[in-house]
Enzyme design. Structure first.
Site, PDB file in Angstrom:
ATOM      1  N   HIS A  62       0.835  -1.394  -2.092  1.00 19.83           N
ATOM      2  CA  HIS A  62       1.669  -2.008  -1.791  1.00 19.83           C
ATOM      3  C   HIS A  62       1.581  -4.225  -1.715  1.00 19.83           C
ATOM      4  O   HIS A  62       0.329  -3.981  -2.470  1.00 19.83           O
ATOM      5  CB  HIS A  62       2.352  -2.350  -0.473  1.00 19.83           C
ATOM      6  CG  HIS A  62       1.507  -2.306   0.985  1.00 19.83           C
ATOM      7  ND1 HIS A  62       0.615  -2.427   1.402  1.00 19.83           N
ATOM      8  CD2 HIS A  62       1.386  -3.956   1.427  1.00 19.83           C
ATOM      9  CE1 HIS A  62       0.285  -3.042   2.569  1.00 19.83           C
ATOM     10  NE2 HIS A  62       0.604  -3.773   2.566  1.00 19.83           N
ATOM     11  N   HIS A  64       1.803  -6.325  -0.772  1.00 23.26           N
ATOM     12  CA  HIS A  64       1.422  -7.647   0.087  1.00 23.26           C
ATOM     13  C   HIS A  64       0.030  -8.197  -0.608  1.00 23.26           C
ATOM     14  O   HIS A  64      -0.638  -7.183  -1.119  1.00 23.26           O
ATOM     15  CB  HIS A  64       0.446  -7.120   1.830  1.00 23.26           C
ATOM     16  CG  HIS A  64       2.448  -7.261   2.070  1.00 23.26           C
ATOM     17  ND1 HIS A  64       2.315  -6.324   3.120  1.00 23.26           N
ATOM     18  CD2 HIS A  64       3.324  -7.794   2.363  1.00 23.26           C
ATOM     19  CE1 HIS A  64       3.641  -7.012   4.225  1.00 23.26           C
ATOM     20  NE2 HIS A  64       4.134  -7.859   3.727  1.00 23.26           N
ATOM     21  N   ASP A  66      -2.657  -9.635   0.217  1.00 29.98           N
ATOM     22  CA  ASP A  66      -3.789  -9.007   0.691  1.00 29.98           C
ATOM     23  C   ASP A  66      -4.609  -7.642   0.357  1.00 29.98           C
ATOM     24  O   ASP A  66      -5.573  -7.669  -0.332  1.00 29.98           O
ATOM     25  CB  ASP A  66      -4.444  -9.248   2.063  1.00 29.98           C
ATOM     26  CG  ASP A  66      -3.248  -8.193   3.088  1.00 29.98           C
ATOM     27  OD1 ASP A  66      -2.482  -8.016   2.087  1.00 29.98           O
ATOM     28  OD2 ASP A  66      -3.125  -7.240   4.160  1.00 29.98           O
ATOM     29  N   HIS A  67      -3.608  -7.036  -0.219  1.00 27.39           N
ATOM     30  CA  HIS A  67      -3.871  -5.356  -1.447  1.00 27.39           C
ATOM     31  C   HIS A  67      -4.040  -6.099  -3.150  1.00 27.39           C
ATOM     32  O   HIS A  67      -4.621  -4.223  -3.473  1.00 27.39           O
ATOM     33  CB  HIS A  67      -2.745  -4.386  -0.491  1.00 27.39           C
ATOM     34  CG  HIS A  67      -2.441  -4.601   1.203  1.00 27.39           C
ATOM     35  ND1 HIS A  67      -3.959  -3.565   1.026  1.00 27.39           N
ATOM     36  CD2 HIS A  67      -2.797  -5.746   1.967  1.00 27.39           C
ATOM     37  CE1 HIS A  67      -3.638  -3.634   2.649  1.00 27.39           C
ATOM     38  NE2 HIS A  67      -2.518  -4.311   3.515  1.00 27.39           N
ATOM     39  N   HIS A 140       6.029   0.807   6.594  1.00 29.01           N
ATOM     40  CA  HIS A 140       5.389  -0.729   6.503  1.00 29.01           C
ATOM     41  C   HIS A 140       6.986  -1.456   6.049  1.00 29.01           C
ATOM     42  O   HIS A 140       7.925  -1.332   6.341  1.00 29.01           O
ATOM     43  CB  HIS A 140       4.307  -0.953   5.476  1.00 29.01           C
ATOM     44  CG  HIS A 140       3.580  -1.954   6.211  1.00 29.01           C
ATOM     45  ND1 HIS A 140       2.881  -2.727   7.358  1.00 29.01           N
ATOM     46  CD2 HIS A 140       3.166  -3.238   4.426  1.00 29.01           C
ATOM     47  CE1 HIS A 140       2.328  -3.522   6.348  1.00 29.01           C
ATOM     48  NE2 HIS A 140       2.516  -3.858   5.409  1.00 29.01           N
ATOM     49  N   ASP A 211      -1.043  -0.271   4.666  1.00 32.19           N
ATOM     50  CA  ASP A 211      -0.613  -0.458   6.185  1.00 32.19           C
ATOM     51  C   ASP A 211       0.192   0.167   6.697  1.00 32.19           C
ATOM     52  O   ASP A 211       1.845   0.374   5.646  1.00 32.19           O
ATOM     53  CB  ASP A 211      -0.238  -1.731   5.333  1.00 32.19           C
ATOM     54  CG  ASP A 211      -0.796  -3.067   5.767  1.00 32.19           C
ATOM     55  OD1 ASP A 211      -2.498  -2.280   5.369  1.00 32.19           O
ATOM     56  OD2 ASP A 211      -1.304  -4.466   5.012  1.00 32.19           O
ATOM     57  N   HIS A 269      -8.463  -1.924   7.965  1.00 33.84           N
ATOM     58  CA  HIS A 269      -7.475  -3.488   7.972  1.00 33.84           C
ATOM     59  C   HIS A 269      -7.762  -4.194   9.957  1.00 33.84           C
ATOM     60  O   HIS A 269      -6.734  -4.145  10.222  1.00 33.84           O
ATOM     61  CB  HIS A 269      -5.686  -3.331   7.708  1.00 33.84           C
ATOM     62  CG  HIS A 269      -5.034  -3.769   7.402  1.00 33.84           C
ATOM     63  ND1 HIS A 269      -4.702  -4.643   8.513  1.00 33.84           N
ATOM     64  CD2 HIS A 269      -4.804  -4.303   5.891  1.00 33.84           C
ATOM     65  CE1 HIS A 269      -3.319  -5.474   7.501  1.00 33.84           C
ATOM     66  NE2 HIS A 269      -3.458  -5.323   6.079  1.00 33.84           N
TER      67      HIS A 269
HETATM   68 ZN   LIG Z   1      -2.657  -5.764   5.048  1.00 29.32          ZN
HETATM   69 ZN   LIG Z   2       0.799  -4.900   4.173  1.00 30.02          ZN
END
Ligand SMILES: [Zn+2]
Ligand SMILES: [Zn+2]
Length: 307
Positions: A62, A64, A66-67, A140, A211, A269
């Site tokens: 996805h 976001h 952090d990914h 998510h 996530d 995670h």
């Molecule tokens: Zn994440």
């Molecule tokens: Zn996320």
């Protein structure tokens, strides 16, 4: 034929001293199949010695940060090191624009082709001769897909004595039979692969959730996986927070593992608040015994079972 999983980053949302942002690699037959690409991934690759020049695909769960924020840096490092091989990137709609915008504003030149596959329809999103990668919509706070890496069944074990007994001499015929093709001998007789091989061997299945909260249809998607890598951001005390933020707790991950009848569960995670993860592990193991908590640079070997 061995398959290895290497965790490059196991933190959730923010990095810690011990954990980098989410990323893992499946290494198989000289190919690297990466899932998620957190910031600083190239340094993790250097430390794990997995290399920048191999055949590679990246699957993003996805959008976001952090990914996905590791991708521009990874591409730049690869270009600086003069990578030549094509890189395939799979991910949700928007990933193409994100990478094009960064390339236009930061202005870097690539030395290798990049093909971006935006996933509009879930199901089989990547089909190779020996494996597929399948996607399913998870649950998510923004669209997230969970992925399953699934190897195709391989022909059963080859028995040379049986081939010899049927008058098939060693050489190209053996190879054909080993690869599941029937052969016609010079005298006109036909020998089928099942006459000289054991039962087909099932391939390996690895599921990565990205996530997500628990979601309907997961058990079917992950059914009988050899390994499930599941979001476990918050512990049981923060179940409500997990629900709000679209994440899972260790017991939710463990229940998913049990329902899907997977063989092994790895929690990842991990929120920065858990320096000691033994509590998370205990919560999951009450429900699903064969559980571990992921650590950066943890490696898992998954040999093919010869049966
Ligand atoms: Zn994440
Ligand atoms: Zn996320």
């Amino acid at each position: 034929m061995s398959l290895r999983i290497i965790f490059l980053g196991t933190a959730g949302s923010v990095p810690t001293q011990k954990r980098s942002l989410p990323s893992m690699i499946i290494q198989r037959k000289g190919e690297q199949i990466m899932f998620d690409c957190g910031e600083g991934v190239q340094r993790q690759i250097i430390r794990a010695k997995t290399g920048f020049h191999k055949k590679m695909k990246v699957f993003i769960s996805h959008m976001h940060g952090d990914h996905v924020l590791g991708l521009p840096g990874l591409l730049q490092t690869m270009a600086m090191l003069d990578r030549q091989k094509k890189l395939d990137i799979y991910g949700p709609p928007g990933i193409k624009r994100f990478l094009e915008d960064v390339r236009e504003t930061v202005q870097f030149v690539l030395t290798f082709p990049v093909e971006i596959h935006e996933i509009y329809e879930v199901g089989v999103v990547c089909k190779e001769q020996e494996y597929t990668v399948q996607a399913v919509r998870a649950n998510h706070v923004i669209p997230n897909v969970a992925y399953a890496f699934v190897e195709k069944p391989r022909p059963g074990k080859f028995y040379p004595e049986k081939a010899k007994a049927l008058g098939v001499s060693e050489g190209p015929f053996w190879s054909k039979l080993q690869h599941g093709h029937k052969v016609t001998l010079p005298d006109g007789r036909v020998v089928k692969p099942e006459e000289v091989t054991g039962v087909p061997r099932t391939g390996r299945k690895i599921v990565y959730t990205g996530d997500t909260r628990p979601f309907k249809g997961f058990a079917k998607f992950a059914a009988n996986a050899d390994l499930l890598i599941h979001d476990a951001t918050f512990d049981e005390e923060l179940t409500e927070r997990a629900e709000e933020d679209g994440h899972s707790t260790p017991s939710q991950a463990a229940r998913d593992a049990k329902k899907a009848k997977v063989k092994r569960l790895i929690l990842t995670h991990i929120s920065a608040r858990y320096e000691d993860t033994s509590g998370l592990l205990k919560q999951a193991q009450k429900i699903f015994r064969n559980t571990q908590v992921a650590e950066d640079f943890m490696q898992i070997e998954m040999p093919l079972l010869d049966c």
